[in-house]
Structures are given as C-alpha cells and as structure tokens.
Design an enzyme around this catalytic site. Structure first.
Site, PDB file in Angstrom:
ATOM      1  N   ASP A 151     -44.215  73.692  44.408  1.00 41.66           N
ATOM      2  CA  ASP A 151     -44.160  72.796  45.550  1.00 41.66           C
ATOM      3  C   ASP A 151     -45.268  73.164  46.549  1.00 41.66           C
ATOM      4  O   ASP A 151     -46.425  73.249  46.171  1.00 41.66           O
ATOM      5  CB  ASP A 151     -42.752  72.848  46.164  1.00 41.66           C
ATOM      6  CG  ASP A 151     -42.506  71.809  47.236  1.00 41.66           C
ATOM      7  OD1 ASP A 151     -42.164  70.661  46.882  1.00 41.66           O
ATOM      8  OD2 ASP A 151     -42.657  72.134  48.425  1.00 41.66           O
TER       9      ASP A 151
ATOM     10  N   HIS B 186     -36.637  68.841  40.548  1.00 42.13           N
ATOM     11  CA  HIS B 186     -37.775  69.448  41.231  1.00 42.13           C
ATOM     12  C   HIS B 186     -37.708  70.967  41.300  1.00 42.13           C
ATOM     13  O   HIS B 186     -38.734  71.640  41.264  1.00 42.13           O
ATOM     14  CB  HIS B 186     -37.854  68.869  42.650  1.00 42.13           C
ATOM     15  CG  HIS B 186     -39.007  69.369  43.453  1.00 42.13           C
ATOM     16  ND1 HIS B 186     -40.322  69.195  43.054  1.00 42.13           N
ATOM     17  CD2 HIS B 186     -39.049  70.044  44.638  1.00 42.13           C
ATOM     18  CE1 HIS B 186     -41.128  69.740  43.967  1.00 42.13           C
ATOM     19  NE2 HIS B 186     -40.386  70.259  44.927  1.00 42.13           N
TER      20      HIS B 186
END
Length: 299
Positions: A106, A276
C-alpha cells in the site's frame, strides 16, 4: 502498542524525523514498509518467518504508529513519498546499510518504488504488494476504482474537512475501511493486537492529519513526481516482484502486472486469493512469493 513476536522496538532519531523501528533476525537486510491505515504491526503474521533468513527491519512510516507525525506543509512535501523514502535512506545510513531488500504494501509500496527510482544504488530487490504506480492509478480512475478507492479523493480534500469528519467516530471509520477492503468483509482477519493498535492510531488527531497529508501528497506532489519520471523515461532497475490480490485494488486496473512492466526492467508477479490486506488475509501467499525472491540474492 505492542511489538511483533520475537522483535524488539526502539526509537531512532534521524536528522529530520524520529522513527519507531522493530527489528529481528540476521542476514541480508530486508526492510518492510506498511501501508494505510495500518502501521508496522501489519507484518506480524509474516515477519517472524522472514527473520529466520534475513535481518528484518520494520519502521513505522512518518505519521504512523509510534513515529513522529509532523504537520503537513502547503506544498504537500512533508508526506510525499520522496520525503518518506528519504526517511528510509536516513534510517539505512544510521544502521550502516549500504543497500537492502525492500518490501512494501500500500502506501509503503509507494515509498518503496519511489526509493528505487530516487536511490537505485541503495536497493537490492524490490517487492511490491497491492498497488499500481500513483500516476497510473489516477489515469485508470473510473467507476470501479472511484467507488472502491473513495478514500483517495476523500482524504485528499483540504484540511481540516476529512480530519473533522473522521474525528466524529474514528473507530467506526477505521473498522469500515479495514473490513470493506478484505475479501471476506470481516475484521476477523486482523490479529487482535494489530487491530487494537490501528484503532488507537485512528483516535490520535495528529495521526489522522498525517494520513490525510499522505493522500494529499498522493494527489499532488507524488503524482507530479511520477509524471515527470514517466516523461523522462526513468525506470526501476532493481528486480521487482509484484504480489496482488484477485479481490484487491490493482486487479481493477485491468492489467496490473503489465502496468509495472512499463516502469521496471525486470518484473515478475503473483496473483493470490485475497483482498487488499494480503499479509493478514493470506500470509502464506506473501511468504511463498517473497522468501524465494529475496533469498535468490540474500548475500
């Protein structure tokens, strides 16, 4: 806030910032960089296995965890990925590390590839989890991305609008964000100690401001840096392995591995069953992808 099992934490004062850093293991240095809205504890399910082969170094990025959280500036440079990559270079200098393997998820992955572009001699191999380059991500913006990655535009709004809205119920905001980006839409994938640390972080106004500043930089300074590099033909020289979840954000761009091949000379990739937060949802996929990759040049 606790430490990952088997790791020790210390505060390291650098020329421009003080970072909270966890460390364990011996061997070639491997730096793990976390993303939003987490901190270094996101590596809890994979870091001990990495530490069996590497000297694992896990800083909380500026503004996150227990690291310093300076205020944003008018040009959004304070939380640019160039500045945050500079923090990691300063940390490496403090630890007397000429180079290291880097693995980022991320926002930490954005710091990682910026470090690879700005400081190519300092990186051995580059691991990227669950992102496309910032400029490419904005270019791919459409209905699917806009609805799922709403935080990119929300957090980038001028201060103090998003900060005030989050402050109304920070834990509910955090839980909604974490849960919504998992494959199973569940908080059960997060270790209890890590989840508690993320919730505590979300209740600190300075950390929320830092997270918003991170995304303000993403919409302005970081995007501009990427566009300039792309126009100049700058590419990542380090070998790059890209891990992405079939239910994560890069999957919505159409050809996530193909995007990285436009930015790096040597790219391999792995897709896995995850949302994610791959390190917490599917830690074995992270180890399967990156233990062999980094071990190939561990010395």
């Amino acid at each position: 806030m606790t430490e990952i099992a088997g790791f020790t934490r210390r505060r390291i004062v650098l020329p421009q910032i003080a970072l909270s850093v966890q460390e364990a293991g011996r061997g070639a240095p491997l730096i793990l960089l976390h993303g939003f809205p987490e901190n270094g504890l996101c590596w809890a399910r994979v870091a001990p296995a990495f530490a069996e082969r590497f000297r694992v170094i896990i800083p909380d990025l500026r503004g996150y965890g227990q690291s310093d959280a300076p205020p944003d500036d008018a040009g959004h440079d304070a939380y640019s990925k160039r500045q945050m990559a500079g923090d990691i270079i300063a940390l490496m200098d403090h630890l007397n590390l000429p180079s290291a393997h880097i693995l980022g998820h991320d926002r930490g992955a954005r710091v990682s590839y910026r470090l690879a572009l700005d400081h190519p001699a300092r990186i051995r191999q580059l691991g990227i989890i669950e992102i496309a380059p910032t400029a490419e991500y904005w270019d791919a913006w459409g209905y699917d991305l806009a609805m799922s990655a709403w935080h990119w535009t929300f957090l980038a709004q001028p201060a103090p609008l998003p900060e005030r809205m989050i402050a109304a119920d920070p834990v509910a905001w955090l839980d909604h964000t974490l849960q919504g980006w998992t494959r199973e839409k569940s908080l059960d994938v997060f270790p209890p100690a890590s989840l508690a640390a993320y919730r505590a972080q979300a209740q600190d106004p300075a950390r929320i401001h830092a997270m918003c500043a991170d995304y303000r930089a993403g919409a302005t300074t970081d995007r501009a840096h990427d566009i300039a590099d792309r126009a100049a033909g700058r590419r990542i020289a380090a070998p790059l392995h890209f891990l992405w979840g079939r239910h994560g954000f890069p999957a919505r761009t159409g050809d996530p591995a193909g995007i990285w091949r436009r930015w790096a000379d040597l790219v391999t990739d792995t897709a896995c069953d995850s949302g994610h937060f791959v390190m917490e949802e599917n830690p074995q996929a992270v180890l399967d992808a990156f233990l062999p990759f980094f071990s190939a040049q561990a010395d």
